[in-house]
Design a protein around this motif. Structure first.
Motif, short mmCIF file in Angstrom:
data_model
loop_
_atom_site.label_atom_id
_atom_site.label_comp_id
_atom_site.label_asym_id
_atom_site.label_seq_id
_atom_site.Cartn_x
_atom_site.Cartn_y
_atom_site.Cartn_z
N ARG A 1 21.20 -10.98 7.20
CA ARG A 1 20.08 -11.43 8.04
C ARG A 1 19.44 -10.23 8.72
NH1 ARG A 1 23.64 -16.20 9.10
NH2 ARG A 1 22.41 -17.92 8.26
N LEU A 2 18.14 -10.33 8.92
CA LEU A 2 17.41 -9.34 9.69
C LEU A 2 17.23 -9.89 11.10
CD1 LEU A 2 15.85 -6.64 9.64
CD2 LEU A 2 13.82 -7.95 9.03
N PHE A 3 17.79 -9.21 12.07
CA PHE A 3 17.72 -9.58 13.48
C PHE A 3 18.50 -10.86 13.78
CE2 PHE A 3 13.55 -7.36 12.81
CZ PHE A 3 13.98 -6.14 13.32
N MET A 4 17.95 -12.01 13.48
CA MET A 4 18.58 -13.29 13.79
C MET A 4 18.26 -14.29 12.67
SD MET A 4 15.77 -14.46 16.70
CE MET A 4 17.01 -14.94 17.79
N PRO A 5 19.04 -15.36 12.55
CA PRO A 5 18.76 -16.34 11.49
C PRO A 5 17.32 -16.86 11.58
CG PRO A 5 20.88 -16.80 12.52
CD PRO A 5 20.23 -15.71 13.34
N GLY A 6 16.71 -16.98 10.39
CA GLY A 6 15.37 -17.56 10.30
C GLY A 6 14.24 -16.56 10.25
N ILE A 7 14.52 -15.29 10.54
CA ILE A 7 13.48 -14.26 10.46
C ILE A 7 13.35 -13.78 9.01
CG2 ILE A 7 12.71 -11.99 11.27
CD1 ILE A 7 12.68 -14.13 13.45
N LYS B 1 12.61 3.10 1.00
CA LYS B 1 13.60 3.79 1.81
C LYS B 1 14.94 3.08 1.72
CE LYS B 1 10.43 5.55 5.30
NZ LYS B 1 10.13 5.58 6.75
N PRO B 2 16.03 3.83 1.78
CA PRO B 2 17.35 3.19 1.82
C PRO B 2 17.47 2.27 3.03
CG PRO B 2 17.56 5.54 1.41
CD PRO B 2 16.12 5.29 1.76
N VAL B 3 18.19 1.17 2.84
CA VAL B 3 18.36 0.17 3.88
C VAL B 3 19.85 -0.16 4.00
CG1 VAL B 3 17.84 -2.21 4.57
CG2 VAL B 3 16.12 -0.86 3.36
N THR B 4 20.35 -0.12 5.22
CA THR B 4 21.74 -0.52 5.47
C THR B 4 21.74 -1.92 6.07
OG1 THR B 4 22.42 1.77 5.85
CG2 THR B 4 23.86 0.04 6.72
N PHE B 5 22.60 -2.77 5.55
CA PHE B 5 22.73 -4.10 6.13
C PHE B 5 24.19 -4.50 6.13
CE2 PHE B 5 22.23 -4.82 1.69
CZ PHE B 5 22.84 -6.01 1.38
N ARG B 6 24.51 -5.48 6.95
CA ARG B 6 25.89 -5.90 7.16
C ARG B 6 26.03 -7.40 6.90
NH1 ARG B 6 24.54 -1.74 10.11
NH2 ARG B 6 25.95 0.03 10.19
#
Length: 167
Positions: free
Chosen positions: A95-101, A73-78
């Motif tokens: 990053r996904l959610f917060m650093p380290g995940i 699926k397409p994924v948008t990230f910043r």
């Protein structure tokens, strides 16, 4: 041979870190490759992997990128731009959610070659708690990098031919 190498991983990889790297030779100068890479508005016309992109390619700025992975699926990230050195390197971290995940530090390195062209290395270092569980997604990402590399080569060399015809 180490277990990491036997498993097809970089010697620097651990269960919580994975690095992928791809490359392509472009028969155009680094400044022209950079122009194509930094022209985010142009991505929909040539980039099969990051089809939507917005923002300013400048260190400290945030980009909005929409990736279209193979069989996913397409994924948008910043991501945040870490390095924007024209003709040399573009690097960002997402990053996904917060650093380290689940963190991904992505780069494009442009190296001039003796034939007037550019060797482009595109890579990413994934780290964080989720890395051991997303191996298939990382493999699909590598496939996307290869497709992007070939499209970047074609787009840049086509732009060079158009410039040559204009002189």
């Amino acid at each position: 041979m180490s277990r990491a190498l036997a498993a097809g991983r970089s010697p620097d990889d651990t269960d919580a870190m994975k690095t992928i790297s791809t490359s392509v030779h472009v028969q155009a100068a680094p400044r022209l490759v950079w122009e194509v890479l930094a022209d985010l508005d142009g991505y929909p016309s040539w980039n099969p992997f990051i089809r939507e992109a917005a923002g300013t390619v400048s260190a400290g700025r945030q980009l909005t990128l929409r990736m279209f992975p193979a069989r996913g699926k397409p994924v948008t990230f910043r991501p945040k731009v870490l390095t924007a050195d024209p003709g040399t390197e573009l690097r960002w971290i997402g990053r996904l959610f917060m650093p380290g995940i689940f963190d991904g530090e992505h780069w494009f390195r442009l190296t001039p070659t003796d034939d007037g062209g550019t060797d482009v290395e595109q890579g990413e270092r994934f780290s964080g708690l989720l890395v051991p569980f997303v191996g298939a997604m990382i493999a699909r990402t590598e496939t996307g990098f290869e497709a992007l590399n070939q499209a970047l080569k074609q787009q840049t060399e086509s732009r060079l031919r158009a410039l040559d015809l204009g002189h």
